[in-house]
Design an enzyme around this catalytic site. Structure first.
Site, PDB file in Angstrom:
ATOM      1  N   PHE A  64      43.507  33.348  52.545  1.00 51.45           N
ATOM      2  CA  PHE A  64      43.151  33.482  51.143  1.00 51.45           C
ATOM      3  C   PHE A  64      41.708  33.013  50.955  1.00 51.45           C
ATOM      4  CE2 PHE A  64      47.696  33.863  50.835  1.00 51.45           C
ATOM      5  CZ  PHE A  64      47.844  34.875  49.907  1.00 51.45           C
ATOM      6  N   ASN A  66      39.871  31.102  49.074  1.00 53.20           N
ATOM      7  CA  ASN A  66      39.388  29.725  48.929  1.00 53.20           C
ATOM      8  C   ASN A  66      39.352  28.943  50.231  1.00 53.20           C
ATOM      9  OD1 ASN A  66      39.423  30.514  46.284  1.00 53.20           O
ATOM     10  ND2 ASN A  66      40.761  28.880  45.568  1.00 53.20           N
ATOM     11  N   ASP A  91      31.745  39.672  47.459  1.00 53.02           N
ATOM     12  CA  ASP A  91      31.480  40.180  46.116  1.00 53.02           C
ATOM     13  C   ASP A  91      30.557  39.253  45.348  1.00 53.02           C
ATOM     14  OD1 ASP A  91      33.974  38.502  46.332  1.00 53.02           O
ATOM     15  OD2 ASP A  91      33.766  38.492  44.151  1.00 53.02           O
ATOM     16  N   ASN A 112      34.152  30.702  45.661  1.00 49.39           N
ATOM     17  CA  ASN A 112      34.966  29.750  46.411  1.00 49.39           C
ATOM     18  C   ASN A 112      35.053  30.070  47.903  1.00 49.39           C
ATOM     19  OD1 ASN A 112      35.576  28.069  44.223  1.00 49.39           O
ATOM     20  ND2 ASN A 112      37.262  29.386  43.582  1.00 49.39           N
TER      21      ASN A 112
END
Length: 238
Positions: A64, A66, A91, A112
């Site tokens: 994920f 983060n 992005d 993040n």
């Protein structure tokens, strides 16, 4: 050896998210350039191949967003690489859709995934940011980045990813200016062609021109105005 890390979130529910444009870029580069099939390693999916005569491993962290640094950092330690051997694609809210920018080092900009990579890998790696645009208010950011690209976005997104895949050797060679030009042209974000010019506005007529027009009408016979018009227009003709 180089590592190209495309950032995103794993799982089919996130596949079309704006936040996953890094994954999309990684897929496009691997497919276009004949990389190996994806396999699980380093808490991510990896594909191996070569670009511009350089051995390259593409990684899509499966931790994920983060925790992206856990995956990328593990791969870097395994191969004994430094931040100079890493390129991260992700992005960027603060770029208009279809715009691209690349730089070495810098801040996370609140991203993040980048915060995590900075913590695990150091900061002096190359960062290719692909614009997804800002929704206009802070409250809408979360739903914007985790929302899917609209159908209309394919008009710039597909050409952008295709151009990145076609020119991935420029990315590896560090020919950043040339790469940025290629991406801008493909996504239609280069300076727009001049629009057709509107008919020029009619300029105000000079006092002399107006006087000449008036000379075709009635001209005073006497007085200061008559004297001035006679000088401008010449003697009255019978």
């Amino acid at each position: 050896m180089l590592i190209i890390a495309g950032l995103g979130n794993p799982g089919s529910q996130y596949e079309g998210n704006r936040h996953n444009i890094g994954f999309m870029a990684a897929d496009a580069i691997a497919e276009k350039n004949g990389f190996s099939p994806w396999s699980k390693k380093f808490k991510g999916l990896i594909a191996e191949g070569s670009l511009a005569g350089e051995k390259v491993m593409i990684i899509k962290p499966q931790t994920f967003m983060n925790l992206s640094g856990e995956s990328v950092g593990e791969a870097m330690r395994f191969f004994k690489l430094t931040p100079a051997d890493l390129i991260v694609i992700y992005d960027e809210l603060d770029l208009m859709p279809g715009k691209a920018r690349i730089k070495t080092g810098g801040g996370s900009g609140g991203h993040n995934g980048i915060k995590s990579i900075d913590a695990h890998c150091g900061k002096d790696y190359r960062r290719l940011r692909l614009g997804i645009g800002h929704p206009g208010s802070k409250e809408r950011v979360h739903s914007h980045v985790l929302g899917d690209f609209a159908k209309a976005d394919s008009e710039w997104l597909e050409p952008l990813l295709a151009a990145l895949a076609d020119n991935a050797d420029l990315l590896v060679r560090g020919e950043d200016s040339t790469l940025m030009n290629k991406l801008a042209l493909s996504a239609g974000t280069a300076p727009a062609k001049p629009e057709p010019k509107a008919a020029p506005a009619r300029k105000g007529q000079s006092h002399i021109h107006k006087a000449r027009q008036r000379g075709q009408q009635t001209v005073p016979e006497r007085g200061p105005m008559a004297d001035m018009l006679k000088k401008l227009l010449g003697p009255k003709k019978d």
